[in-house]
Design a protein around this motif. Sequence first.
Motif, short mmCIF file in Angstrom:
data_model
loop_
_atom_site.label_atom_id
_atom_site.label_comp_id
_atom_site.label_asym_id
_atom_site.label_seq_id
_atom_site.Cartn_x
_atom_site.Cartn_y
_atom_site.Cartn_z
N ALA A 105 0.81 -1.23 0.00
CA ALA A 105 0.00 0.00 0.00
C ALA A 105 0.84 1.27 0.00
CB ALA A 105 -0.96 0.00 1.19
N ASP A 106 2.09 1.18 0.46
CA ASP A 106 2.93 2.39 0.50
C ASP A 106 4.17 2.24 -0.38
OD1 ASP A 106 4.18 0.49 1.96
OD2 ASP A 106 4.54 1.73 3.73
N LYS A 107 4.05 1.42 -1.40
CA LYS A 107 5.21 1.13 -2.26
C LYS A 107 5.11 1.85 -3.60
CE LYS A 107 6.86 -1.91 0.70
NZ LYS A 107 7.94 -1.51 1.61
N ARG A 108 6.18 1.70 -4.39
CA ARG A 108 6.17 2.21 -5.77
C ARG A 108 5.51 1.16 -6.66
NH1 ARG A 108 9.50 6.21 -7.86
NH2 ARG A 108 10.05 4.98 -9.69
N ASN A 150 2.98 5.17 -4.41
CA ASN A 150 3.58 6.03 -5.43
C ASN A 150 3.36 5.33 -6.77
OD1 ASN A 150 5.15 7.66 -6.97
ND2 ASN A 150 7.03 7.38 -5.78
N PHE A 151 2.46 5.88 -7.58
CA PHE A 151 2.13 5.23 -8.85
C PHE A 151 3.07 5.71 -9.96
CE2 PHE A 151 -1.88 5.15 -6.46
CZ PHE A 151 -2.09 3.78 -6.45
N VAL A 152 3.62 4.77 -10.69
CA VAL A 152 4.60 5.06 -11.72
C VAL A 152 4.06 4.54 -13.06
CG1 VAL A 152 6.97 4.66 -12.48
CG2 VAL A 152 6.44 4.75 -10.02
N THR A 211 -6.03 5.87 -6.52
CA THR A 211 -5.37 7.06 -5.97
C THR A 211 -6.01 7.47 -4.64
OG1 THR A 211 -5.01 7.76 -8.25
CG2 THR A 211 -4.67 9.42 -6.55
N ARG A 212 -7.33 7.36 -4.59
CA ARG A 212 -8.06 7.76 -3.38
C ARG A 212 -7.80 6.79 -2.23
NH1 ARG A 212 -14.18 6.67 -3.90
NH2 ARG A 212 -13.41 4.65 -3.19
N ASP A 213 -7.82 5.49 -2.54
CA ASP A 213 -7.79 4.49 -1.47
C ASP A 213 -6.39 4.01 -1.11
OD1 ASP A 213 -10.47 4.79 -1.51
OD2 ASP A 213 -10.95 2.80 -2.31
#
Lengths: 386, 386
Positions: free
Chosen positions: A106-109, A139-141, A132-134
Amino acid sequence: MSTPPFSREEYARRTALARASMSTRGIDALVLRNPENICYLTGYETPGHYNFHALIVMPDAFAMVVRLFESPNVEEYTNFKTVFCVPDGIVPVTVLVDALKTLGLADKRLGLETGINKASLYSPVSEREILTRDLPRANFVDCTGILAAARVLKSDVEIEALRTAVNMAEIAVDAGIEAITDGCTENDIAAAVLYAGTKAGCEYVSLPPFVAAGERSAIPHGTWRGRSVARGEHVYFEVSGVHKRYTGPVMRCATLGPPSDLIQKMSDAMLRALDVSLEGIRPGMSGKSAHDLIYNVVDEAGFGGDYFTHHGGYSLGIAFPPGWGEGHLMDIGPGEEKPLQPGMVFHIVPVSLIYGTAGVGFSAVVQITETGCVPLSRYPRALTVV
Amino acid sequence: MSTPPFSREEYARRTALARASMSTRGIDALVLRNPENICYLTGYETPGHYNFHALIVMPDAFAMVVRLFESPNVEEYTNFKTVFCVPDGIVPVTVLVDALKTLGLADKRLGLETGINKASLYSPVSEREILTRDLPRANFVDCTGILAAARVLKSDVEIEALRTAVNMAEIAVDAGIEAITDGCTENDIAAAVLYAGTKAGCEYVSLPPFVAAGERSAIPHGTWRGRSVARGEHVYFEVSGVHKRYTGPVMRCATLGPPSDLIQKMSDAMLRALDVSLEGIRPGMSGKSAHDLIYNVVDEAGFGGDYFTHHGGYSLGIAFPPGWGEGHLMDIGPGEEKPLQPGMVFHIVPVSLIYGTAGVGFSAVVQITETGCVPLSRYPRALTVV
């Protein structure tokens, strides 16, 4: 229950390439929504891929999020077991969110595809908004096309699958040509094509067989509509074989009785373009240059311009409906600067459509070698007169 | 060159409904990317819809943005002429941006779809980013599902198209059943299905015929893979007819020789669920309640739970690959609160899959009437013993 279509070694090879690309981009996990990419890495397949499917590629494991109804297909076709199911009636991407949390991502790239041509079918705005909300700490790449470099270079077993597919298509077109008689309809011919291909082992196709007669042959991606064939008319075929989801197409034309001057001239131009491309296409050449090679022959014969608006060819490989090509990965077309490389396989398609009058094309499936290219198709390159 | 499949009056009816929805939402123009929506309003069709297509619906006109190669299909299938073409090698959505500017819509309220299930295939993140960047004065409004209310209520001519399609599917399944002999393969049967359907006038299908034998019948959306059929085994069929792009499916089973106890019990349960739904389904009932009606019969017989994970039915209408249903518009499923209404048409699909053992299902296509429902299919509801 079953096994994937290729060996564990082949999937290990593909997965290593994917993970190397992930590592280069510093991605902790890659989320793939596109059925071709999912099948390429795992063997997973279903015609129901239009319902939600996501493959999560991690450095040491796979997980899938699939519609509950489809979930046995993970056991049927793949070597892994981690599945998060989406019951009917649930917003599917919320299950992907939960899966990413459960997997500690949940908190990764996270790599996602945002879409190019056919691949864009599987990256909707609505899903991105929820991700993006949830997952506010993720970090979305953008990883659009991350598997393209791997997928366009075929291994020996992929080449063999393509060769088998092309041969099925040739059997199907042969049957279609045999079905051409005075007064027969496009449907009679298409029925013969579908029958013979399926009997020869062809899996379900990713585009229908394109079978059209006379002036209907110039309808782009035209299919049978019951038009009958009269003596002196021609029939256009573009037909695929499918083996292990690899598509091998064949395009050709046949006339009932001697061809008209126009059909003969168009056929001569397309066949010459095919000969020129088989002689001239070689590694190092850009996709654009290869396109020009084909286009220029057709244009010199007077069938370019508005009649030849299609790219000259496109990469072939794994395909699911609604399309059978990989032109979005590697094209022989006007915008393609990337070079051809040994191991790539293309469908070369000189085809001109004079709308309202006639469409004529002849194709070959070619493998790029160290020095040039060789056809995987065995077909004689000629207009058939029935 | 040709004409749309329905009358100008039918398209005027549909367009009036779309424009009324636009007016309610205060939309100046609606941009539709989904091939079913585009075909519904205009008649436009191509199997090449996976390349960029957008229909711009304005209060008094249509315009389309299409791949240059496909552009003759606008003349072939529609009554309008305004086309903006995308040559191969150009980022397609940039042509949509230019078209919206040319049409004076760059600073207007523009309706876009953001995606739900199958419709989500055509609303990629990459395109939205470019639209937002290049049309900074436009006001984008989410119009996902804006045509759903219109599309799910069928006119008389749509009902007739669906009836024709269902009848083609019945002809195809009959041929498949006739092809079942001791030692024949799934491919022999699927070939017979495709041949007979195409001869009967069936257009290219939006999902392949699902033909699988024995334990393979329990693979979700399973297709033929060369398995042979032995005496005492059963064959599962789910096959569609397509007429004017309307899909009419039929699901049924047949055994070679007397059925096993399991196949008989499963068939009895599915056929009873079908009878109960034909008697019980009526307008005003929610999609969820109709689903429960079907599910409960199957569950009481012991074939619910993990065996019945599919929705009980879904709306039918215009379809293009990769899917044939309209469940994303109106479902007979666990999450569907909307009520059934006269004029809706559903595929009712009681089907249970015991993975590794057997899948059995029987379906009917029904039209909701003022008082209940009537089948469009003529098939006897029974397990066929060959």
